[in-house]
Design an enzyme around this catalytic site. Structure first.
Site, short mmCIF file in Angstrom:
data_model
loop_
_atom_site.label_atom_id
_atom_site.label_comp_id
_atom_site.label_asym_id
_atom_site.label_seq_id
_atom_site.Cartn_x
_atom_site.Cartn_y
_atom_site.Cartn_z
CB THR A 45 3.13 0.92 1.82
OG1 THR A 45 2.17 0.55 0.82
CG2 THR A 45 2.78 1.21 3.41
CG ASP A 47 8.66 -12.68 1.85
OD1 ASP A 47 8.38 -12.78 3.25
OD2 ASP A 47 9.15 -11.77 1.44
CE LYS A 95 11.03 -11.22 4.44
NZ LYS A 95 9.73 -11.14 4.98
N GLY A 155 -6.13 -7.60 3.57
CA GLY A 155 -4.58 -7.27 2.94
C GLY A 155 -3.52 -7.83 3.40
#
Lengths: 419, 419
Positions: free
Chosen positions: B11, B194, B198, B180
């Site tokens: 993507t 995640d 970061k 999604g």
């Protein structure tokens, strides 16, 4: 070692000198070189400026000093600073300025004159917020659809006060002047001119367009009444002084004026003396940048960020921000030593004596209860929802383990830290 | 001309290729050079990727191609991308990555390996928000007191939904998966991992500290129930998954967990899939950066910003953002052509027929009224507070002049634009 000359040692200039000294450790670790304020220029010698650098009343003492690498222009005004920075560039010095009026009128001429010498101006728009950085370098892949900025702290302070207190404009203006948030002659701020200078700079970066203040619509907040504020509130709006740039195919709208904006918008939630700029890019969507738009230290933070950029002299910024390690390195605090307030959800059998036993366990673990709610979850069980005062992470974890073991506690207590 | 190879045309990779094409005009004007995506790597050939660049399934076709100047790593995973970027650097190519996991584990090794070659990673933290830029370059004069980030859009979307709809966690998770916003196996997001990757990157930039995910407290949102959300609301809190870094003299706290945070805080107002990071510096105070944390185009915006940086190859960014003029320059829209909605406050003598006359004037000037309130200001006068539908600035100005001339209109109408 890089040497800096500060032309205009007022509030911001004093902060620049003092932060270069106070934060010298971290600044040199990040820049890879020591950076020192050598001297400063003031209009009137003899006053205490709160700095310990050599002071002079003659700009040429800095502009002609071969030791000075970087000239910081913090003079105020337009044409006199223009002559000063032109001379600095001519003498091979890099320039850092906070002067939005200078750039509103002369930015393209300065871009041509600077050529390959550094000329930076982060501090000229929205004080400590690194908006020039973000717009010019962070969003460079985008066509900019719009910019909407709260760019003047005086106006935003006043509009916030009017909204919160329902008081008349004149009363708020007087209060702001007494607090030092508005000048004796406030026109430059409340008339929208300061915001306009900043908007024009952003518009040049976004669109390559050279517009002067005289070319665009500028209105201030002087006509906003408490009635307008009440109407706005009633219909879910806030009133803010906004600087707006909007792209319409090949035309750009540029305007500064009081505006009613829906309270659902992020920018409407920015209050008091703080600034904020919403930038919408065609690929990234909406981004917003918030922080202090004025103040000695906040503005100096932006000036020195530019100085550090210049110190890197054409090299890229060090990948993880440090060119050399800091002295007195940071170590990771063990998680058990974290202090926080905590929320706990404990599901218990709803029997006599359960509450007393639980509160005793809190006491034994040195954890002080702030609020407690009990809610039935069935005929025979209940949730205790508890928030604590500040406690130690290791104490909370130990206590959760103890609670879990109790026969009248049905599941492992859920804990959420309160920040 | 600079040539880019994209390793991993998913993507984000497809967005990078397409934006380099679609926005080529503004990108080359800003970079001073044409930048072209030459080729891309995918695991499985034969699928339509929505790009028109040459595709291969062998990374070496890019890594060994002498024409490729910049390698963009968008592979996902850790060790395979690590080998790929090491080879790219060894072959003298610059690297741009969006890979937070790679950096969570290997950022210091990569800093050493990169040395004076460019290695950039703006897209690895908070998608399109230029936070690396801001933290590393914009706030470099500060000791960083704290960082608090909403760094995972999946978690923030779910917490927002739970707060707004009072629905159970499992229902929200299923809905997010259907839309999604969450993966089939959502653990990496909802478990806080995640966000942790970061946070570690930001902590290195702020504190020079090398910590791995295993070293810090990581908790997710899996235990948050609608009961907790209700409690939070009751006491004026929002529940968000936060990544937190806090300085305590020479120790740094690093943690990721669900947190209750006062709804008065700017960061608590960030909802849905958006990200936001609050950074407090000792000199600048609180700054906040908001924008889309994920998505093809938003992430590609950050990747290409890095590519443009690299294209400048050691020169400073052009002062006003453009290295050469854009074709099809922008022109300033005349103020009279601005379209807006308007609020008007008109003070009138409270007599029969005044309202009819005023509404006729609106009609004559092609301005459509949306809301109208009438409020007495004295025995004989009243304020009409009116908001309009979209109208033309020149029409509004003309009408204000007409209204001002009427004998029953007492002062010049006050107008505030509705944005």
């Amino acid at each position: 070692m890089l040497k800096v000359g500060i032309i205009g040692v007022g509030t911001v200039g004093a902060s620049v000198a003092n932060i270069l000294k106070d934060n010298a450790d971290i600044i040199s670790a990040r820049a890879g070189v020591e950076i020192v304020a050598k001297s400063g220029v003031v209009k009137t010698l003899g006053r205490d400026r709160g700095v310990d650098i050599a002071l002079t009343d003659n700009p040429d003492d800095i502009l002609n000093d071969p030791e000075i690498d970087i000239v910081v222009e913090l003079m105020g005004g337009i044409e006199e600073p223009y002559e000063v920075v032109k001379k600095a560039l001519k003498n091979g010095k890099a320039v850092v300025t906070a002067n939005k009026a200078l750039l509103a009128y002369h930015r393209y001429e300065l871009q041509d004159l600077a050529k390959d010498k550094a000329f930076e101006y982060e501090a000229a728009v929205a004080g400590g917020i690194p908006i020039i950085n973000a717009l010019r370098d962070g969003l460079s892949a985008n066509h900019i659809e719009s910019i909407m900025g709260i760019l003047n702290g005086t106006c935003n302070y006043m509009m916030t006060k009017m909204a919160n207190e329902g008081v008349a404009y004149d009363a708020i203006l007087k209060e702001s002047q007494d607090l030092g948030y508005a000048e004796a002659d406030p026109t430059f701020d409340v008339g929208g001119f300061d915001a306009a200078h900043k908007l024009l700079i952003l518009a040049s970066i976004a669109y390559g367009i050279d517009a002067k203040p005289e070319d665009i619509l500028i209105e201030g907040i002087e006509n906003v009444s408490s009635e307008d504020v009440a109407f706005a509130k009633e219909f879910g709006y806030a009133i803010k002084l906004l600087g707006i740039a909007k792209k319409d195919s090949n035309e750009v709208e540029l305007r500064v004026h009081a505006a009613m904006i829906s309270q659902d918008e992020m920018i409407a939630k920015i209050d008091g003396v703080m600034n904020g700029i919403s930038v919408v890019g065609d690929k990234v969507g909406e981004t917003l940048y918030y922080g202090p738009g004025a103040g000695g230290d906040a503005t100096a933070s932006a000036v020195i960020a530019n100085i550090i950029d210049i110190a890197r002299a054409g090299k890229s910024a060090p990948m993880l921000g440090f060119d050399k390690p800091i002295e007195g390195k940071f170590t990771l605090k063990p998680s058990g030593e974290i202090e926080s307030k905590y929320y706990l959800r404990i599901n218990v059998n709803d029997k006599t004596g359960v509450l007393a036993k639980i509160t005793k366990i809190f006491e034994n673990n040195n954890i002080s209860v702030k609020t407690m709610l009990q809610k039935s979850t069935s005929e025979t069980s209940a949730n205790l929802l508890i928030s604590t005062h500040v406690a130690l992470e290791s104490d909370i974890q130990k206590m959760i383990d103890e609670l879990e073991d109790l026969e009248f506690v049905n599941t492992k207590p859920v804990m959420i830290r309160i920040v």
